[in-house]
Motif scaffolding. Structure first.
Motif, PDB file in Angstrom:
ATOM      1  N   GLU A  80       0.809  -1.210   0.000  1.00 27.07           N
ATOM      2  CA  GLU A  80       0.000   0.000   0.000  1.00 27.07           C
ATOM      3  C   GLU A  80       0.845   1.263   0.000  1.00 27.07           C
ATOM      4  OE1 GLU A  80      -2.729  -0.207   3.227  1.00 27.07           O
ATOM      5  OE2 GLU A  80      -3.853  -1.906   2.396  1.00 27.07           O
ATOM      6  N   ALA A  81       2.149   1.128  -0.126  1.00 28.58           N
ATOM      7  CA  ALA A  81       3.023   2.295  -0.228  1.00 28.58           C
ATOM      8  C   ALA A  81       2.795   2.981  -1.572  1.00 28.58           C
ATOM      9  CB  ALA A  81       4.480   1.872  -0.083  1.00 28.58           C
ATOM     10  N   SER A  88       0.387   5.840  -7.171  1.00 30.54           N
ATOM     11  CA  SER A  88       0.335   4.424  -7.533  1.00 30.54           C
ATOM     12  C   SER A  88       0.920   3.569  -6.415  1.00 30.54           C
ATOM     13  CB  SER A  88       1.100   4.182  -8.837  1.00 30.54           C
ATOM     14  OG  SER A  88       2.462   4.544  -8.692  1.00 30.54           O
ATOM     15  N   PHE A  89       0.301   2.384  -6.217  1.00 28.67           N
ATOM     16  CA  PHE A  89       0.771   1.459  -5.194  1.00 28.67           C
ATOM     17  C   PHE A  89       2.052   0.757  -5.649  1.00 28.67           C
ATOM     18  CE2 PHE A  89      -3.837   1.570  -4.184  1.00 28.67           C
ATOM     19  CZ  PHE A  89      -3.735   1.994  -2.868  1.00 28.67           C
ATOM     20  N   TYR A  90       2.795   0.271  -4.678  1.00 34.00           N
ATOM     21  CA  TYR A  90       4.030  -0.438  -5.001  1.00 34.00           C
ATOM     22  C   TYR A  90       3.701  -1.819  -5.571  1.00 34.00           C
ATOM     23  CZ  TYR A  90       8.608  -2.601  -4.474  1.00 34.00           C
ATOM     24  OH  TYR A  90       9.799  -3.247  -4.717  1.00 34.00           O
ATOM     25  N   PRO A  91       4.116  -2.106  -6.813  1.00 31.29           N
ATOM     26  CA  PRO A  91       3.802  -3.397  -7.445  1.00 31.29           C
ATOM     27  C   PRO A  91       4.763  -4.493  -6.992  1.00 31.29           C
ATOM     28  CG  PRO A  91       5.006  -2.011  -8.986  1.00 31.29           C
ATOM     29  CD  PRO A  91       4.845  -1.205  -7.726  1.00 31.29           C
ATOM     30  N   LEU A  92       4.522  -5.044  -5.812  1.00 29.11           N
ATOM     31  CA  LEU A  92       5.468  -5.973  -5.214  1.00 29.11           C
ATOM     32  C   LEU A  92       5.691  -7.206  -6.081  1.00 29.11           C
ATOM     33  CD1 LEU A  92       7.254  -6.814  -2.825  1.00 29.11           C
ATOM     34  CD2 LEU A  92       5.208  -7.807  -1.765  1.00 29.11           C
ATOM     35  N   ALA A  93       4.590  -7.872  -6.505  1.00 30.40           N
ATOM     36  CA  ALA A  93       4.737  -9.106  -7.286  1.00 30.40           C
ATOM     37  C   ALA A  93       5.506  -8.849  -8.584  1.00 30.40           C
ATOM     38  CB  ALA A  93       3.359  -9.693  -7.589  1.00 30.40           C
ATOM     39  N   ALA A 115      12.822   3.972  -2.953  1.00 32.34           N
ATOM     40  CA  ALA A 115      12.864   4.785  -4.173  1.00 32.34           C
ATOM     41  C   ALA A 115      11.465   5.048  -4.708  1.00 32.34           C
ATOM     42  CB  ALA A 115      13.720   4.085  -5.233  1.00 32.34           C
ATOM     43  N   HIS A 116      10.574   4.066  -4.569  1.00 39.01           N
ATOM     44  CA  HIS A 116       9.203   4.212  -5.074  1.00 39.01           C
ATOM     45  C   HIS A 116       8.442   5.306  -4.326  1.00 39.01           C
ATOM     46  CE1 HIS A 116       5.367   2.874  -6.823  1.00 39.01           C
ATOM     47  NE2 HIS A 116       4.861   2.993  -5.599  1.00 39.01           N
ATOM     48  N   VAL A 117       8.599   5.347  -2.998  1.00 43.67           N
ATOM     49  CA  VAL A 117       7.850   6.321  -2.199  1.00 43.67           C
ATOM     50  C   VAL A 117       8.591   7.640  -2.047  1.00 43.67           C
ATOM     51  CG1 VAL A 117       6.687   4.476  -0.951  1.00 43.67           C
ATOM     52  CG2 VAL A 117       8.792   5.453  -0.014  1.00 43.67           C
ATOM     53  N   GLY A 118       9.799   7.724  -2.520  1.00 46.22           N
ATOM     54  CA  GLY A 118      10.544   8.965  -2.403  1.00 46.22           C
ATOM     55  C   GLY A 118      11.239   9.146  -1.075  1.00 46.22           C
ATOM     56  N   GLY A 119      11.484   8.048  -0.360  1.00 46.00           N
ATOM     57  CA  GLY A 119      12.290   8.126   0.851  1.00 46.00           C
ATOM     58  C   GLY A 119      11.561   8.002   2.157  1.00 46.00           C
TER      59      GLY A 119
END
Length: 420
Positions: free
Chosen positions: A317-318, A324-329, A353-357
């Motif tokens: 849910e990050a 946009s959510f983090y595409p873990l899979a 990096a996805h959430v900007g820190g």
């Protein structure tokens, strides 16, 4: 004894910070030399206050006082070198007094700052001790399993939060737990400690994974009953814990899972990533008023070189800056050949990096890699799920245009008989 301690306090920061102290000392020398060389109507002496002002960021109060005294001495030297009679003039007396007073104020500020730093270090040491008690690190090896864990609290200064994980030996296998407590703060930590303590105690006594889940549920309900809300406003707040429990035997490729409202784990097998969805989703632990129809244990194949990734919703849910959510899979599919430690390192770096820190929620992950259990040449089969056993595993969340893969454990193995 007091003098010796003061000298030690003075010498220790001088040993560690003497290189940085060259900055304020250099400023004092430079300002003094330039002021003496300039014409008599130009005075740079007031700038000497800069030297003691920056020293608290480089050293403690004793060295700050020393730099302040050198600055006052430099002001007096400037007056003497310009004109010995000016040392006792009103202008220079006021400058020296003001410099001494401001240096004293800076020393008091530095002393208070050092006290706050010590308090923060003490609080942090207590937090680290609490983390080791509530959320101890997982063992790197457990039977045929290699395990790695990672935790990142939403608050940069916090070390623990509402996410939890645990692993222990039970009989001829390993039992693992990952969970996420609703809410944040001390209440979430308290709930997490209850689940962790109950797991450590019940994992060895429970004959089955379902028995373990029942024990955790009873412990959580007792805990919530003891801390019942004291006002009508508090009754609107519900406390619960999403939990995923695993039972992985040493000598059997069939593991078991019970999912109580937690995100499904990801299974990495030969460059493929599948999500292990339960046949029946159980409500989270702690929702004591909801009737349970019976805990359903979901078996799945977990064999040599497979990797199982457990995680909390703080990861999936990050959000990025565009929402946009983090595409873990999708991201994990790039690192299927990585070991547990390397896999979590890739996820952690990519997530930040996805959430900007900065994460907005606690995030935890556990990677479990299975070592080969069987002799070379012994091939294990994989089965697809029939309609009567809808345990599914998908590469991505099901939806339009998404292809769903299924797997199941054959009836013979589930009944304890060898497969035909």
């Amino acid at each position: 004894m007091g003098l010796r301690r003061r000298v030690a306090d003075l010498w220790q920061p001088w040993q560690t910070g003497h290189a940085l102290l060259a900055i304020p000392l250099g400023l004092i020398i430079a300002i003094t030399v330039v002021d003496v060389l300039l014409p008599g109507d130009i005075h740079l002496g007031p700038l000497l206050i800069v030297a003691p002002a920056i020293t608290p960021w480089l050293a403690g109060p004793w060295l700050t006082g020393l730099v302040g005294a050198l600055a006052v001495a430099a002001q007096a030297i400037i007056a003497v070198l310009r004109d010995p009679d000016e040392l006792f003039s009103t202008n220079h007396q006021v400058q020296i007094a003001a410099l001494a007073l401001l240096s004293l104020v800076i020393v008091l500020f530095s002393r208070q700052r050092e006290r706050r730093i010590r308090q923060l270090a003490q609080v942090r040491s207590v937090s680290e001790a609490t983390q080791r008690v509530v959320l101890p690190p997982l063992p790197h090896r457990m039977g045929p399993l290699r395990i790695a864990s990672a935790y990142r609290a939403a608050d940069d200064e916090a070390l623990i939060g509402g996410d939890l994980y645990a692993a222990t030996r039970a009989g001829n296998g390993a039992r693992l737990l990952i969970g996420d407590v609703r809410g944040k703060g001390m209440t979430a930590i308290s709930d997490a400690s209850v689940i962790m303590g109950s797991f450590r105690d019940a994992a060895h006594r429970s004959a089955t994974l379902a028995d373990l889940a029942v024990s955790l549920e009873e412990s959580m309900c007792r805990h919530l009953a003891e801390h019942a809300p004291h006002s009508e406003a508090d009754e609107l707040y519900e406390q619960f814990v999403t939990v995923l429990m695993l039972d992985i035997p040493d000598e059997d490729p069939v593991a078991q899972m019970i999912n109580c409202g937690h995100p499904p784990p990801l299974l990495l097998h030969k460059h493929h990533v599948t999500a292990l969805y339960p046949r029946h989703t159980e409500p989270p632990l702690g929702m004591c008023d909801l009737p349970r129809t019976g805990l359903v244990v979901d078996p799945f194949t977990f064999e040599g070189e497979d990797t199982l990734l457990l995680y909390t919703d703080g990861i999936i849910e990050a959000r990025s800056s565009d929402g946009s959510f983090y595409p873990l899979a999708e991201r994990v599919a790039q690192w299927t050949d990585s070991g547990p430690e390397a896999l979590l390192h890739h996820i952690r770096s990519d997530l930040i990096a996805h959430v900007g820190g900065q994460l907005n929620d606690d995030a935890a992950a556990v990677a479990i890699q299975c070592s080969p259990r069987f002799a070379p040449g012994h091939q294990l089969k994989r089965w697809s799920t029939s309609p009567t056993h809808p345990t599914r595993a998908t590469d991505q969340p099901a939806g339009p245009g998404r292809r769903t893969h299924h797997r199941r454990v054959p009836e013979a193995r589930r009944a304890g008989r060898p497969p035909v």
